[in-house]
Design an enzyme around this catalytic site. Structure first.
Site, PDB file in Angstrom:
ATOM      1  N   ASN A   9       0.753  -1.287  -0.067  1.00 36.95           N
ATOM      2  CA  ASN A   9       0.212  -0.208  -0.022  1.00 36.95           C
ATOM      3  C   ASN A   9       1.013   1.189   0.052  1.00 36.95           C
ATOM      4  OD1 ASN A   9      -2.017   2.046   0.411  1.00 36.95           O
ATOM      5  ND2 ASN A   9      -2.429   1.539   2.576  1.00 36.95           N
ATOM      6  N   LYS A  11       0.217   4.318  -0.433  1.00 34.87           N
ATOM      7  CA  LYS A  11      -0.559   5.336   0.258  1.00 34.87           C
ATOM      8  C   LYS A  11      -0.002   6.632  -0.606  1.00 34.87           C
ATOM      9  CE  LYS A  11      -0.172   3.475   4.747  1.00 34.87           C
ATOM     10  NZ  LYS A  11      -0.209   3.414   6.217  1.00 34.87           N
ATOM     11  N   HIS A  97      -9.616   1.228   4.392  1.00 32.91           N
ATOM     12  CA  HIS A  97      -8.288   1.232   5.172  1.00 32.91           C
ATOM     13  C   HIS A  97      -8.702   2.355   6.496  1.00 32.91           C
ATOM     14  CE1 HIS A  97      -4.373   2.510   6.448  1.00 32.91           C
ATOM     15  NE2 HIS A  97      -3.970   1.445   5.745  1.00 32.91           N
ATOM     16  N   GLU A  99      -7.045   4.641   7.638  1.00 38.39           N
ATOM     17  CA  GLU A  99      -6.892   6.134   7.364  1.00 38.39           C
ATOM     18  C   GLU A  99      -7.958   6.745   6.647  1.00 38.39           C
ATOM     19  OE1 GLU A  99      -3.006   5.405   5.333  1.00 38.39           O
ATOM     20  OE2 GLU A  99      -2.122   4.929   7.599  1.00 38.39           O
ATOM     21  N   GLU A 169      -5.748  -5.118  10.244  1.00 43.44           N
ATOM     22  CA  GLU A 169      -4.726  -4.015  10.700  1.00 43.44           C
ATOM     23  C   GLU A 169      -4.995  -3.259  11.644  1.00 43.44           C
ATOM     24  OE1 GLU A 169      -2.697  -2.637   6.641  1.00 43.44           O
ATOM     25  OE2 GLU A 169      -4.513  -1.211   6.968  1.00 43.44           O
ATOM     26  N   GLY A 175       2.186   2.189  10.619  1.00 44.67           N
ATOM     27  CA  GLY A 175       2.863   3.184  10.403  1.00 44.67           C
ATOM     28  C   GLY A 175       3.559   3.496  11.768  1.00 44.67           C
ATOM     29  N   SER A 215       2.823  -2.246  10.245  1.00 44.22           N
ATOM     30  CA  SER A 215       4.486  -2.252  10.627  1.00 44.22           C
ATOM     31  C   SER A 215       5.153  -3.616  10.440  1.00 44.22           C
ATOM     32  CB  SER A 215       4.639  -1.870  12.113  1.00 44.22           C
ATOM     33  OG  SER A 215       4.226  -0.654  12.362  1.00 44.22           O
TER      34      SER A 215
HETATM   35  C1  PEP Z   1      -1.002   0.139   6.150  1.00 37.65           C
HETATM   36  O1  PEP Z   1      -1.180   1.340   6.114  1.00 37.65           O
HETATM   37  O2  PEP Z   1      -1.754  -0.750   5.305  1.00 37.65           O
HETATM   38  C2  PEP Z   1       0.042  -0.511   6.563  1.00 37.65           C
HETATM   39  C3  PEP Z   1      -0.046  -1.505   6.995  1.00 37.65           C
HETATM   40  O3  PEP Z   1       1.027   0.533   6.989  1.00 37.65           O
HETATM   41  P1  PEP Z   1       2.597   0.101   7.620  1.00 37.65           P
HETATM   42  O4  PEP Z   1       3.129  -1.103   7.013  1.00 37.65           O
HETATM   43  O5  PEP Z   1       3.453   1.287   7.066  1.00 37.65           O
HETATM   44  O6  PEP Z   1       2.224   0.184   9.143  1.00 37.65           O
END
Ligand code: PEP
Length: 252
Positions: A9, A11, A97, A99, A169, A175, A215
């Protein structure tokens, strides 16, 4: 057998030329050393979709948008429809997601419209779910995520449900550099698979790919993916470096 999937992803990162360069680098590494039994997906900004589709071997790498409009067409300035996404050659759409839920007020109602449109267009939704830190600290994460399912993907028919991919998630891990422990990931994934079995039956539950996101990186993917109910990952930051991403693809 359910699919193992590693999806990036990107972003709000990379210009179009940078995205093409990254996609080409991933494509080359996947061709040279990518595990054959892992489906690879690149979730790019809308502006990159066509170029990234052209830059990769689409037999080996699927391309995803990170969102889509909740309407099919018409006077919705600035929106991008599922048919537009589909026409680029993309095969997936990331939906729900955290976000988007948090910063853009995406509700279950909006998500249901997007899910229906995506499925009708023949795109595979990668449906994201997960709890915030206060919910995890209160120990109510299982009920919270199940409720997310009940308001959205559990309203689908069994046939439509069997076409989607789920990404668990935990928001506190996205993040932040804090990853769910292998045990926390397995516990939630097993719980969700159980909830799917209750709703749609064991066969559909066994076929549903449930990815972990938050992460996940080249160092911890191995331990996370070793869990029986973790079928791959949705990868943010670490998907922006081809060298890290290929290590995650090969982490099984
Ligand atoms: C995401 O936003 O889908 C995600 C898993 O981000 P990160 O791996 O940076 O935590």
């Amino acid at each position: 057998m359910r699919k193992k999937i590693v999806a990036g992803n990107w972003k709000l990162n990379t210009t179009v030329p940078e995205g093409i360069e990254l996609a080409k680098a991933v494509n080359e590494l996947v061709a040279e050393q990518g595990a054959a039994d892992v489906d690879v997906v690149l979730g790019t900004p809308f502006t990159h979709l066509t170029s990234v589709v052209d830059a990769v071997d689409t037999e080996r790498i699927g391309v995803a948008s990170q969102n889509c409009a909740a309407e099919a067409k018409g006077a919705f300035t600035g929106e991008v429809s599922v048919d537009m996404v589909k026409s680029t050659g993309a095969k997936y759409v990331i939906l729900g997601h955290s976000e988007r839920r948090e910063y853009y007020g995406e509700t279950s109602e909006t998500l249901n419209k997007k899910l229906a449109l995506a499925l009708e267009a023949g795109l595979t939704p990668i449906y994201c779910c997960g709890e915030a830190l206060d919910i995890r600290e209160a120990g109510t994460q299982n009920g919270f995520v199940k409720q997310q399912f009940e308001e959205t993907i559990f309203t689908l028919s069994a046939e439509d449900f069997s076409k989607i991919v789920i990404a668990y998630e935990p928001i506190w891990a996205i993040g932040t550099g804090v990853t769910a422990s292998s045990g926390q990931a397995q516990e939630m994934h097993a719980f969700l698979r159980g909830a799917i079995a209750e709703k749609f039956g064991q066969e559909i539950a066994d076929e549903t790919s449930i990815l972990y996101g938050g992460s996940c990186n080249a160092k911890n993917a191995n331990e996370l993916f070793a869990n029986p109910d973790v079928d791959g990952g949705l990868i943010g930051g670490a998907s922006l470096k081809a060298g890290d991403f290929i290590q995650i693809i090969n982490a099984y």
